[in-house]
Write an enzyme that holds these catalytic residues in place. Structure first.
Site, short mmCIF file in Angstrom:
data_model
loop_
_atom_site.label_atom_id
_atom_site.label_comp_id
_atom_site.label_asym_id
_atom_site.label_seq_id
_atom_site.Cartn_x
_atom_site.Cartn_y
_atom_site.Cartn_z
N ARG A 13 10.78 2.89 5.46
CA ARG A 13 10.43 1.80 4.55
C ARG A 13 9.54 2.33 3.42
O ARG A 13 10.01 2.71 2.37
CB ARG A 13 9.72 0.67 5.36
CG ARG A 13 9.70 -0.68 4.65
CD ARG A 13 8.61 -0.82 3.63
NE ARG A 13 7.26 -0.64 4.18
CZ ARG A 13 6.17 -0.61 3.44
NH1 ARG A 13 6.24 -0.76 2.14
NH2 ARG A 13 4.99 -0.41 3.99
N ASP A 14 8.25 2.43 3.66
CA ASP A 14 7.34 2.89 2.61
C ASP A 14 7.74 4.28 2.11
O ASP A 14 7.67 4.58 0.92
CB ASP A 14 5.91 2.92 3.17
CG ASP A 14 4.85 3.00 2.08
OD1 ASP A 14 5.11 3.63 1.05
OD2 ASP A 14 3.77 2.43 2.27
N HIS A 204 -3.11 1.50 7.36
CA HIS A 204 -1.99 2.03 6.56
C HIS A 204 -2.62 2.84 5.43
O HIS A 204 -3.24 2.28 4.53
CB HIS A 204 -1.17 0.85 6.03
CG HIS A 204 -0.05 1.26 5.13
ND1 HIS A 204 1.23 1.52 5.61
CD2 HIS A 204 0.01 1.44 3.80
CE1 HIS A 204 2.01 1.85 4.59
NE2 HIS A 204 1.30 1.81 3.47
N HIS A 206 -2.69 5.87 2.43
CA HIS A 206 -1.99 6.75 1.48
C HIS A 206 -2.89 7.93 1.15
O HIS A 206 -4.11 7.79 1.09
CB HIS A 206 -1.61 5.97 0.22
CG HIS A 206 -0.39 5.13 0.40
ND1 HIS A 206 0.85 5.50 -0.06
CD2 HIS A 206 -0.21 3.95 1.04
CE1 HIS A 206 1.74 4.58 0.27
NE2 HIS A 206 1.13 3.62 0.94
N CYS A 237 4.60 2.96 -3.75
CA CYS A 237 4.80 1.52 -3.92
C CYS A 237 5.36 1.27 -5.32
O CYS A 237 4.77 1.73 -6.30
CB CYS A 237 3.48 0.79 -3.74
SG CYS A 237 3.61 -0.97 -4.10
N ASN A 246 2.32 8.43 1.89
CA ASN A 246 1.57 8.11 3.10
C ASN A 246 1.04 9.40 3.69
O ASN A 246 1.46 10.49 3.32
CB ASN A 246 2.49 7.45 4.12
CG ASN A 246 3.00 6.09 3.65
OD1 ASN A 246 4.11 5.98 3.15
ND2 ASN A 246 2.17 5.09 3.78
MG MG Z 1 2.19 1.71 1.46
#
Ligand code: MG
Length: 303
Positions: A13-14, A204, A206, A237, A246
């Site tokens: 996803r990310d 979460h 980064h 993002c 990430n």
């Molecule tokens: Mg993110």
């Protein structure tokens, strides 16, 4: 300090959502299969967003229909609005994770609504769930906003309180643009803990400014039970300028396992998966252990 932590693999996803090179459905599914095989206990498999805004996530429903089911791994879908939340609930996933952005400007850019409206929407959606699905929430820009700058702690805690009224099973704080320091992690996790002693906390992170692993360590010290990471350290993002990768799963696993904190993730398989992403995206990815190699070398890798 705890001696185990759960790692949530977010590369499907990310990790890829901001990549211009569109990966095939087959490649995305292989990435998920590799995450399952590496030992990930939870995987964020996709997000239910408008494919015109995030083309890489166009096949969310197809991905969910094809997920390997002969595993204990839990699958998470990300949702930013009502339609996404409802799609996630209908997609036979284990969890839906709803995003509420702590700053109004970024919330408008990301989701077309201010923070208060987003918080209210999350409460409405969570109250309407009729399926057996875990409902979690991520508070984005919890440590700083790409448009408004510093995120005051009092404001963050207000957003946390608003979201906690929905009784999510887990609360995640996101350093969406990689501006937190270990001191911020300690301060904000402790402040949330004081209000909500029992809710499982997730981070979460980064690595935009190279503080990611230091923040992960601080998070474990502060008592979080789960950390998001992505193979190869890919990530970004579409709505936050300069939000790069990430923290890399294999770098995190290397650090934690070597320090005696178990993750359940197999390091060599995580490195293989990072190399698979690098090949698939046709570009060098940020992960470091995948370049340096494991230490000490196993017989297999030394041969
Ligand atoms: Mg993110």
């Amino acid at each position: 300090m705890r001696n185990n932590v759960e790692i949530i693999e977010v590369s499907p996803r990310d990790g890829i959502q901001n990549e211009k090179k569109l990966l095939s459905l087959e490649t995305k599914l292989e990435l998920i299969e590799r995450a399952v095989d590496s030992g990930a206990s939870r995987i964020e498999v996709t997000s239910f967003v408008n494919p015109r805004r995030v083309p890489q996530m166009a096949e969310a429903d197809e991905i969910c229909a094809a997920l390997p089911r002969d595993t204990n791994c839990k699958y998470i879908g990300l949702a930013l609005n009502r339609r996404g939340f409802e799609r996630a609930c209908n997609a036979d996933l284990d969890e839906v994770n709803f995003v509420v952005v702590a700053s109004d400007t970024f919330s408008q850019r990301n989701q077309g609504t201010d923070t208060e409206t987003g918080t209210q929407l999350f409460n409405d959606l969570a109250a309407g769930v009729t399926r057996p699905i875990g409902v979690g929430v991520t508070i984005a820009a919890a440590f700083g906003c790409p448009f408004e700058g510093e995120m005051p702690l009092e404001r963050l805690l207000k957003v946390v309180e608003g979201c906690m009224q929905a009784k999510p099973f887990e609360l995640a704080l996101a350093d969406t643009i990689g501006v937190a320091t270990p001191r911020d992690i300690h301060e904000r996790i402790a402040a949330v803990r004081e209000l909500y002693p029992d809710v499982p906390l997730r981070l979460h992170l980064h690595n935009t400014r190279n503080t990611g692993l230091a923040n992960a360590w601080a998070g474990i010290e502060a008592g979080v039970s789960a950390l998001d990471s992505s193979f190869g350290g890919v990530g970004g993002c579409p709505f936050a300028p300069a939000a790069t990768g990430n923290i890399a799963t294999e770098d995190l696993v290397y650090m934690l396992e070597r320090a005696g904190i178990s993750t359940g993730v197999n390091l060599e398989k995580a490195i293989d998966a990072a190399q698979f992403i690098e090949t698939s995206l046709e570009k060098t990815v940020p992960g470091m252990v995948m370049k340096a190699g494991v230490f000490p070398q196993t017989n297999a890798s030394a041969a």
